[in-house]
Write an enzyme that holds these catalytic residues in place. Sequence first.
Site, PDB file in Angstrom:
ATOM      1  N   ASP A 239      65.822  -6.312 113.776  1.00  0.00           N
ATOM      2  CA  ASP A 239      64.609  -6.857 114.404  1.00  0.00           C
ATOM      3  C   ASP A 239      64.804  -8.364 114.630  1.00  0.00           C
ATOM      4  O   ASP A 239      65.111  -9.097 113.694  1.00  0.00           O
ATOM      5  CB  ASP A 239      63.425  -6.599 113.468  1.00  0.00           C
ATOM      6  CG  ASP A 239      62.092  -6.934 114.105  1.00  0.00           C
ATOM      7  OD1 ASP A 239      61.116  -6.227 113.819  1.00  0.00           O
ATOM      8  OD2 ASP A 239      62.014  -7.907 114.878  1.00  0.00           O
TER       9      ASP A 239
ATOM     10  N   ASP B   7      62.824  -5.857 120.977  1.00  0.00           N
ATOM     11  CA  ASP B   7      63.574  -6.659 119.996  1.00  0.00           C
ATOM     12  C   ASP B   7      63.951  -5.888 118.729  1.00  0.00           C
ATOM     13  O   ASP B   7      64.377  -6.492 117.756  1.00  0.00           O
ATOM     14  CB  ASP B   7      62.777  -7.920 119.627  1.00  0.00           C
ATOM     15  CG  ASP B   7      61.746  -7.693 118.535  1.00  0.00           C
ATOM     16  OD1 ASP B   7      61.127  -6.614 118.525  1.00  0.00           O
ATOM     17  OD2 ASP B   7      61.577  -8.601 117.693  1.00  0.00           O
ATOM     18  N   GLU B   8      63.813  -4.586 118.760  1.00  0.00           N
ATOM     19  CA  GLU B   8      63.918  -3.835 117.503  1.00  0.00           C
ATOM     20  C   GLU B   8      64.585  -2.474 117.747  1.00  0.00           C
ATOM     21  O   GLU B   8      64.278  -1.806 118.733  1.00  0.00           O
ATOM     22  CB  GLU B   8      62.474  -3.612 117.058  1.00  0.00           C
ATOM     23  CG  GLU B   8      62.250  -3.192 115.686  1.00  0.00           C
ATOM     24  CD  GLU B   8      60.752  -2.916 115.476  1.00  0.00           C
ATOM     25  OE1 GLU B   8      60.467  -2.197 114.535  1.00  0.00           O
ATOM     26  OE2 GLU B   8      59.894  -3.376 116.245  1.00  0.00           O
TER      27      GLU B   8
END
Length: 362
Positions: A12, A107-108
């Site tokens: 993340d 983003d993860e």
Amino acid sequence: MAVELRKIIHIDMDAFYASVEQRDNPALRGKPVVVGGNPDSRGVVATCSYEARRYGVRSAMSCARAYRLCQRIVFVRPRFDAYQKVSQQIRAIFHQYTDLVEPLSLDEAYLDVTINKPGIQSATWIAQEIRQKIYKETGLTASAGVSYNKFLAKIASDVKKPDGLTVVTPEQAGQFIAQLPIRRFHGVGRVTEVKMKWLGILTGADLREHSLPELEKNFGKSGKYYFDIARGIDQRLVVPNRVRKSIGKETTLREDIADRGQMLTVIGALAKRVAAMLQAKKTSGLTLTLKVKYSDFQIVTRSISCETPLENADEILSLVEGLLCKTQAGEKSVRLLGVTISKLTTEIPAEKIAQMELPFPC
Ligand code: DCP
Ligand code: MG
């Protein structure tokens, strides 16, 4: 019989949008930065730099409140193209190790590296390599969690944020879960948290003391999930490239809101994120759905179907206001808003789209 444990990594990015802004504008580095709307309008914080978090600023808070908490905050508008580009760069890095990559947002992602392309034994080593490569290629930091299932890897990635790595081995899992406050358990929302507290369940250790029938009685189908995770059991697989039937985003507001203008600002931010996700998946969709959860927890949805596929935020926004008018939002205050696009064009053959004559109930 020995059970072969999996090696799962959850990655993340740290303060994602804000870090991209600080990277691209050196004047913002080291400063409390909010990415989102304007403090003098009804804007909402999408995210903020760690410098801003020290003042208590958080995602989904109104920008006005953020400004009250820290008047030095610099407010920046989001640039989704820049975030999209970084997202593609980090995904390319993940795929150097495995194709078992399950992105959860820009983003993860989860990675299953039990078997991996370079043949590296240690998942921790892989996680460190990935974090270094991300930093080298994007100038941004990411945090990682390494464990033997998704549940533990996800919680672990949060432990040493920003720029941290946490490993939870099978030997450590019992202790790790026991001390966790239940709000940190993925899948335990605000309502469940209140109910658990009412039952005297404050930590993983407390949860573990409750039998399966008890948990099922209180939490229905989720009871089994809570029972298992309290024991570090999570069999969910890392599922790459899920075939999606819809693309959507919803947000639980930090405080309930009753002002429609403020709701539209939140919906505007959601529409932009959904549009970015549609672009990333190179798709578009024919049906738009607005979800509203009122303060009394009643949920309503309103949908509209269009003749031409929706693909950008402006198109979504122009329709969603009409949908909001078909709810009681404003008369009643609201605790959650969501925007979803379904009937995705990737599921529908092109010739069929051309033939379709959908009603336009406006
Ligand atoms: N985001 C948003 N609205 C929210 C939550 C998040 O627009 N309510 C966007 C902005 C974030 C990005 O999604 O930068 C990623 O969300 P995360 O929850 O991972 O938060 P951050 O990456 O910003 O911070 P952290 O370091 O806690 O992961
Ligand atoms: Mg993040």
